[in-house]
Write a protein that holds these residues in place. Structure first.
Motif, PDB file in Angstrom:
ATOM      1  N   SER A  68     -22.704 -16.461  41.162  1.00 39.39           N
ATOM      2  CA  SER A  68     -21.969 -17.608  41.692  1.00 39.39           C
ATOM      3  C   SER A  68     -21.580 -17.374  43.146  1.00 39.39           C
ATOM      4  O   SER A  68     -21.872 -16.329  43.733  1.00 39.39           O
ATOM      5  CB  SER A  68     -20.701 -17.836  40.870  1.00 39.39           C
ATOM      6  OG  SER A  68     -19.724 -16.853  41.192  1.00 39.39           O
TER       7      SER A  68
ATOM      8  N   VAL B 261     -18.440 -17.190  43.895  1.00 38.99           N
ATOM      9  CA  VAL B 261     -17.067 -16.697  43.784  1.00 38.99           C
ATOM     10  C   VAL B 261     -17.017 -15.187  43.951  1.00 38.99           C
ATOM     11  O   VAL B 261     -17.757 -14.451  43.293  1.00 38.99           O
ATOM     12  CB  VAL B 261     -16.453 -17.083  42.420  1.00 38.99           C
ATOM     13  CG1 VAL B 261     -15.078 -16.441  42.251  1.00 38.99           C
ATOM     14  CG2 VAL B 261     -16.349 -18.593  42.290  1.00 38.99           C
TER      15      VAL B 261
ATOM     16  N   SER C  51      -6.399 -18.864  36.929  1.00 42.33           N
ATOM     17  CA  SER C  51      -7.066 -19.212  35.676  1.00 42.33           C
ATOM     18  C   SER C  51      -6.050 -19.431  34.570  1.00 42.33           C
ATOM     19  O   SER C  51      -4.956 -18.855  34.579  1.00 42.33           O
ATOM     20  CB  SER C  51      -8.042 -18.111  35.255  1.00 42.33           C
ATOM     21  OG  SER C  51      -7.379 -16.882  35.046  1.00 42.33           O
TER      22      SER C  51
ATOM     23  N   ASP D 130      -8.519 -23.031  39.047  1.00 48.00           N
ATOM     24  CA  ASP D 130      -9.820 -22.594  39.527  1.00 48.00           C
ATOM     25  C   ASP D 130     -10.758 -22.274  38.365  1.00 48.00           C
ATOM     26  O   ASP D 130     -11.968 -22.493  38.460  1.00 48.00           O
ATOM     27  CB  ASP D 130      -9.650 -21.367  40.427  1.00 48.00           C
ATOM     28  CG  ASP D 130      -8.836 -21.710  41.656  1.00 48.00           C
ATOM     29  OD1 ASP D 130      -9.400 -22.268  42.609  1.00 48.00           O
ATOM     30  OD2 ASP D 130      -7.621 -21.448  41.649  1.00 48.00           O
ATOM     31  N   LEU D 131     -10.187 -21.790  37.275  1.00 47.83           N
ATOM     32  CA  LEU D 131     -10.983 -21.359  36.134  1.00 47.83           C
ATOM     33  C   LEU D 131     -10.245 -21.697  34.849  1.00 47.83           C
ATOM     34  O   LEU D 131      -9.054 -21.390  34.718  1.00 47.83           O
ATOM     35  CB  LEU D 131     -11.229 -19.847  36.231  1.00 47.83           C
ATOM     36  CG  LEU D 131     -11.864 -19.131  35.052  1.00 47.83           C
ATOM     37  CD1 LEU D 131     -13.264 -19.669  34.753  1.00 47.83           C
ATOM     38  CD2 LEU D 131     -11.926 -17.619  35.329  1.00 47.83           C
TER      39      LEU D 131
ATOM     40  N   VAL E 121     -14.244 -30.030  33.948  1.00 44.07           N
ATOM     41  CA  VAL E 121     -14.721 -29.779  35.307  1.00 44.07           C
ATOM     42  C   VAL E 121     -15.036 -31.094  36.006  1.00 44.07           C
ATOM     43  O   VAL E 121     -14.654 -31.315  37.167  1.00 44.07           O
ATOM     44  CB  VAL E 121     -15.948 -28.852  35.294  1.00 44.07           C
ATOM     45  CG1 VAL E 121     -16.610 -28.798  36.668  1.00 44.07           C
ATOM     46  CG2 VAL E 121     -15.548 -27.451  34.851  1.00 44.07           C
TER      47      VAL E 121
ATOM     48  N   TYR F 169     -14.221 -24.117  37.597  1.00 44.84           N
ATOM     49  CA  TYR F 169     -15.185 -23.294  36.877  1.00 44.84           C
ATOM     50  C   TYR F 169     -14.746 -23.139  35.430  1.00 44.84           C
ATOM     51  O   TYR F 169     -13.574 -23.335  35.084  1.00 44.84           O
ATOM     52  CB  TYR F 169     -15.307 -21.903  37.510  1.00 44.84           C
ATOM     53  CG  TYR F 169     -15.771 -21.901  38.946  1.00 44.84           C
ATOM     54  CD1 TYR F 169     -17.129 -21.879  39.257  1.00 44.84           C
ATOM     55  CD2 TYR F 169     -14.853 -21.901  39.996  1.00 44.84           C
ATOM     56  CE1 TYR F 169     -17.563 -21.865  40.577  1.00 44.84           C
ATOM     57  CE2 TYR F 169     -15.268 -21.883  41.313  1.00 44.84           C
ATOM     58  CZ  TYR F 169     -16.627 -21.865  41.604  1.00 44.84           C
ATOM     59  OH  TYR F 169     -17.049 -21.856  42.910  1.00 44.84           O
TER      60      TYR F 169
ATOM     61  N   VAL G 265     -22.847 -27.317  34.737  1.00 46.42           N
ATOM     62  CA  VAL G 265     -21.542 -26.654  34.804  1.00 46.42           C
ATOM     63  C   VAL G 265     -21.757 -25.222  34.308  1.00 46.42           C
ATOM     64  O   VAL G 265     -21.379 -24.869  33.192  1.00 46.42           O
ATOM     65  CB  VAL G 265     -20.474 -27.379  33.955  1.00 46.42           C
ATOM     66  CG1 VAL G 265     -19.114 -26.685  34.095  1.00 46.42           C
ATOM     67  CG2 VAL G 265     -20.356 -28.838  34.377  1.00 46.42           C
TER      68      VAL G 265
ATOM     69  N   LEU H  31     -19.207 -19.401  34.431  1.00 45.57           N
ATOM     70  CA  LEU H  31     -18.892 -18.489  35.526  1.00 45.57           C
ATOM     71  C   LEU H  31     -18.687 -17.069  35.032  1.00 45.57           C
ATOM     72  O   LEU H  31     -19.178 -16.116  35.636  1.00 45.57           O
ATOM     73  CB  LEU H  31     -17.622 -18.948  36.259  1.00 45.57           C
ATOM     74  CG  LEU H  31     -17.174 -18.015  37.386  1.00 45.57           C
ATOM     75  CD1 LEU H  31     -18.095 -18.144  38.591  1.00 45.57           C
ATOM     76  CD2 LEU H  31     -15.721 -18.280  37.780  1.00 45.57           C
TER      77      LEU H  31
END
Length: 325
Positions: A27, A29, A101, A139-140, A163, A170, A193, A196
């Protein structure tokens, strides 16, 4: 720290960027090798000023990833409430530098819709989490555990839609069996999607993700891997090498019982401690360095009850690789 004192992040927080961050799978990230988990020590029963000091130290030293879940506390939800207060007091100006997250999958509220992996539960839980954390998005977002009763398609489509609604950037899954992980990977890729990251317990005592194949699968398919409980609830420290301290988690029977510390395990821990000493490290430092030495591992989630503990844990970032254990 005075709670009224305005927080200004260290200007040197990214000085160690090359050593601190790793790419999460294939990814875009980059995650810190050490991420800060809110499972313990950040709930409503914990002093807010201590939580504030720990998170300040973390961010000032480049730890950008804070990991939460809906039922972290105790009581349930209060770790996220602490995160919301931290956002309002300190971290709002740095929101775009943070990777936050949260998760849903374990029991959170009474009744049939407050647990497991249904679309209704995941959607409602994330809405509640965002309100508690005073965030527009995470973010997650993880499915916190595999649900053997709910169709995988229902759980995964809920994650896709989360998402596409902009409530998470993610998606991750935690502690899913290998075949379910494979199904999830394909399902999510087909819907643009991609998965991650995969989260599971990996440490010198528990190597199931290696033994069962999840870590290899993630490595080969461009999925990140993050380890929780890296010190096995304190077993992989020097805390229990010479008895059970009266103030310990084991003595209080909090997620860890004296029965777990068998004579065989104690002998193994003492052997590991001797090997750590030969490396000039504590057992905890070597245990964390071992995880980061494993092929495919992106990050290690550590908990911290003090700034000093977090400072010690971060030494593993610069530790030499651990081979052969």
């Amino acid at each position: 720290m005075n709670l009224k004192e305005k927080y200004v992040a260290s200007a040197h927080r990214y000085d160690d960027e090359e050593a601190l961050y790793q790419r999460c799978g294939k990814s875009g990230v980059m995650l810190p090798k050490i991420s800060l988990g809110f499972w313990h020590n950040f709930g409503g029963n914990d002093p807010y000023e201590r939580s504030r000091a720990i998170t300040h130290y973390a961010f000032d030293h480049g730890i950008t990833h804070f990991d939460l879940a809906n039922n972290y506390g105790p009581p349930y939800g209060t770790a996220e409430e602490t995160m919301g207060r931290l956002m309002d007091d300190d971290f709002r100006p740095y929101r775009d530098e943070l990777f936050i997250s949260s998760k849903a999958g374990y029991d959170m509220w009474p009744g049939p819709y407050g647990n497991w992996g249904s679309r209704k539960y995941l959607m409602a839980s994330l809405d509640q989490s965002l309100r508690r954390m005073h965030l527009d998005y995470v973010d997650l977002f993880y499915s916190h555990r595999f649900d053997p009763e709910t169709p995988l398609e229902e759980t995964l489509q809920a994650l896709v839609d989360i998402v596409k609604q902009g409530k998470a950037l993610y998606i991750g899954i935690s502690r899913w069996p290998l075949e379910a992980l494979k199904f999830a990977d394909q399902y999510l890729r087909e819907r643009d999607v991609p998965l991650l990251i995969y989260q599971d317990c990996l440490n010198l005592i528990n190597r199931k993700p290696q033994e069962e194949g999840q870590l290899d699968y993630c490595t080969e398919h461009g999925i990140g891997f993050i380890s929780f409980s890296p010190l096995a609830q304190g077993l992989l420290t020097d805390r229990y090498l010479n008895g059970i301290p009266a103030d310990s988690r084991m003595a209080r029977r909090e997620n860890l019982t004296a029965e777990a510390l068998t004579p065989e395990l104690l002998a193994h821990l003492k052997d590991l401690n001797a090997k750590a000493g030969a490396r000039g490290e504590t057992l905890a430092e070597m245990a964390l360095a071992w995880i980061l030495s494993q092929r495919g591992v992106t990050s290690v989630l550590v908990g911290a009850s003090s700034v000093a503990q977090l400072e010690g844990d971060m030494k593993c970032i610069h530790a030499p690789r651990v081979e052969g254990l």
